[in-house]
Design a protein around this motif. Structure first.
Motif, PDB file in Angstrom:
ATOM      1  N   GLY A   1       0.790  -1.227   0.000  1.00  0.00           N
ATOM      2  CA  GLY A   1       0.000   0.000   0.000  1.00  0.00           C
ATOM      3  C   GLY A   1       0.817   1.269   0.000  1.00  0.00           C
ATOM      4  N   LEU A   2       2.129   1.133  -0.231  1.00  0.00           N
ATOM      5  CA  LEU A   2       3.008   2.306  -0.247  1.00  0.00           C
ATOM      6  C   LEU A   2       3.098   2.956  -1.622  1.00  0.00           C
ATOM      7  N   VAL A   3       2.850   2.184  -2.665  1.00  0.00           N
ATOM      8  CA  VAL A   3       2.978   2.661  -4.047  1.00  0.00           C
ATOM      9  C   VAL A   3       1.727   2.273  -4.821  1.00  0.00           C
ATOM     10  N   GLU A   4       1.325   3.152  -5.729  1.00  0.00           N
ATOM     11  CA  GLU A   4       0.202   2.879  -6.623  1.00  0.00           C
ATOM     12  C   GLU A   4       0.731   2.550  -8.014  1.00  0.00           C
ATOM     13  N   ARG A   5       0.059   1.621  -8.685  1.00  0.00           N
ATOM     14  CA  ARG A   5       0.439   1.227 -10.042  1.00  0.00           C
ATOM     15  C   ARG A   5      -0.782   1.319 -10.937  1.00  0.00           C
ATOM     16  N   HIS A   6      -0.599   1.883 -12.132  1.00  0.00           N
ATOM     17  CA  HIS A   6      -1.676   1.825 -13.116  1.00  0.00           C
ATOM     18  C   HIS A   6      -1.068   1.521 -14.480  1.00  0.00           C
ATOM     19  N   ARG A   7      -1.787   0.709 -15.230  1.00  0.00           N
ATOM     20  CA  ARG A   7      -1.311   0.251 -16.537  1.00  0.00           C
ATOM     21  C   ARG A   7      -2.062   0.968 -17.642  1.00  0.00           C
ATOM     22  N   GLU A   8      -1.318   1.332 -18.691  1.00  0.00           N
ATOM     23  CA  GLU A   8      -1.891   1.911 -19.903  1.00  0.00           C
ATOM     24  C   GLU A   8      -1.261   1.198 -21.084  1.00  0.00           C
ATOM     25  N   GLY A   9      -2.006   0.311 -21.704  1.00  0.00           N
ATOM     26  CA  GLY A   9      -1.465  -0.423 -22.830  1.00  0.00           C
ATOM     27  C   GLY A   9      -0.232  -1.192 -22.408  1.00  0.00           C
TER      28      GLY A   9
END
Length: 337
Positions: free
Chosen positions: A64-72
């Motif tokens: 919960g320390l880092v957020e990840r989001h994917r785009e393609g």
């Protein structure tokens, strides 16, 4: 606004401390507190292998320390903004000496990565300044977008208007007639040259154009009735920072209008048009506004019509500063460097 430290279950704190309590992961956390970065950029900065960096990031995300989001094909990482683990992470970094040699070296390499990005963007904008409006016509008809903009902001006169990433000056041409004074900021001298020709042709005498950095705006704070960020955020390495900077320019009860693509999968826009982000989810921009002290008062999605094949959906977000007006508003903008 970011949360203050709050109580949390034992396991949450233990997992976060275990994740942060390793040299590479602590360095990653410090970097991701300053910028949204990809794995390849983190590999460049830290000089470690891609698998190793990916494993460390996985642990930070799970804690919960880092957020990840994917785009393609791309994945972006940023220090988490919400939750007890995120608050603990901020506390940890707050106690880390800024002049620590490892942190200073990482920051220096981060600066080099940012400089390379900026140089790429400058080259792109310089080479495309003359036909910029044509390049922007990748989405639903511009007439629909502009009609929605006019409808959302209304026809009430504005004292001061600010357009960030003004490009060819089209937003100023459209909206400056409503304002006592309008200011357009862009980093590219070539784009500003195109904008000056356009605005002179339109006979607008209440507009100032300034070269400037969207992350460090050369304008007065707490001043503008309306700030616009039109089709700009998807070029930026740190959209949240740009939104926070824009909000600093708003007067109490002022409004921020963001216009950008909804999420899409046109990877060619990264390679051919220097797009860093492939659109934004409605909740992402709403969260950026709310965390910066704005209430989202309206959102519109402009979906392509049946005869607009291949065009992209455009979303408009309108936010209002939560502060209440207590003092008379200035009517004009003072000169600034």
């Amino acid at each position: 606004m970011q949360e203050r430290s709050a109580s949390a279950p034992f396991e949450t704190i233990l997992t976060a401390l275990s994740a942060a309590g390793e040299e590479t992961r602590l360095r990653l956390l410090a970097l991701l507190a300053e910028a949204e970065l990809t794995v390849s950029e983190l590999v460049t900065i830290l000089g470690q292998s891609q698998p190793r960096i990916s494993r460390h990031l996985k642990l930070l995300v799970e804690a919960g320390l880092v957020e990840r989001h994917r785009e393609g094909a791309w994945a972006f990482f940023l220090m988490a903004q919400r939750g007890a683990a995120a608050a603990l992470g901020r506390d940890i970094l707050g106690r880390l000496a800024c002049d620590d040699p490892r942190r200073a070296a990482d920051r220096e390499r981060l600066t080099e990565v940012r400089r390379a990005r900026a140089e790429q963007a400058v080259r792109y904008f310089a080479s495309h300044a003359a036909n910029w409006d044509e390049l922007r016509a990748l989405h639903v008809a511009e007439e629909r977008v502009e009609a929605a903009i006019r409808d959302m902001i209304g026809t009430t006169s504005l004292h001061n208007l600010l357009d960030l990433g003004t490009g060819t000056g089209r937003m100023l041409e459209l909206l400056a007639p409503l304002a006592t004074r309008a200011v357009g900021i862009d980093q590219s001298p070539q784009m500003l040259a195109v904008a000056r020709v356009r605005l002179e042709k339109a006979g607008l005498r209440n507009v100032q154009l300034r070269q400037g950095d969207i992350y460090a705006l050369p304008v007065e704070r707490d001043f503008y009735d309306l700030v616009i960020i039109h089709q700009v955020l998807h070029y930026l390495d740190d959209p949240a920072r740009a939104v926070r900077e824009a909000v600093q320019a708003l007067r109490p009860s002022g409004r921020l209008l963001i216009v950008d693509f909804a999420p899409h999968e046109e990877e060619s826009l990264r390679a051919n048009h220097a797009h860093r982000r492939l659109g934004f989810a409605a909740a992402e921009i709403a969260a950026l506004m709310e965390d910066s002290g704005l209430d989202v008062i309206e959102r519109r999605d402009l979906v392509p019509n049946w005869n607009e094949g291949g065009k992209l959906t455009v979303t408009l977000w309108l936010g209002r500063d939560r502060r209440i007006i207590s003092d008379p508003l200035p009517l004009t903008l003072g000169e600034f460097a």
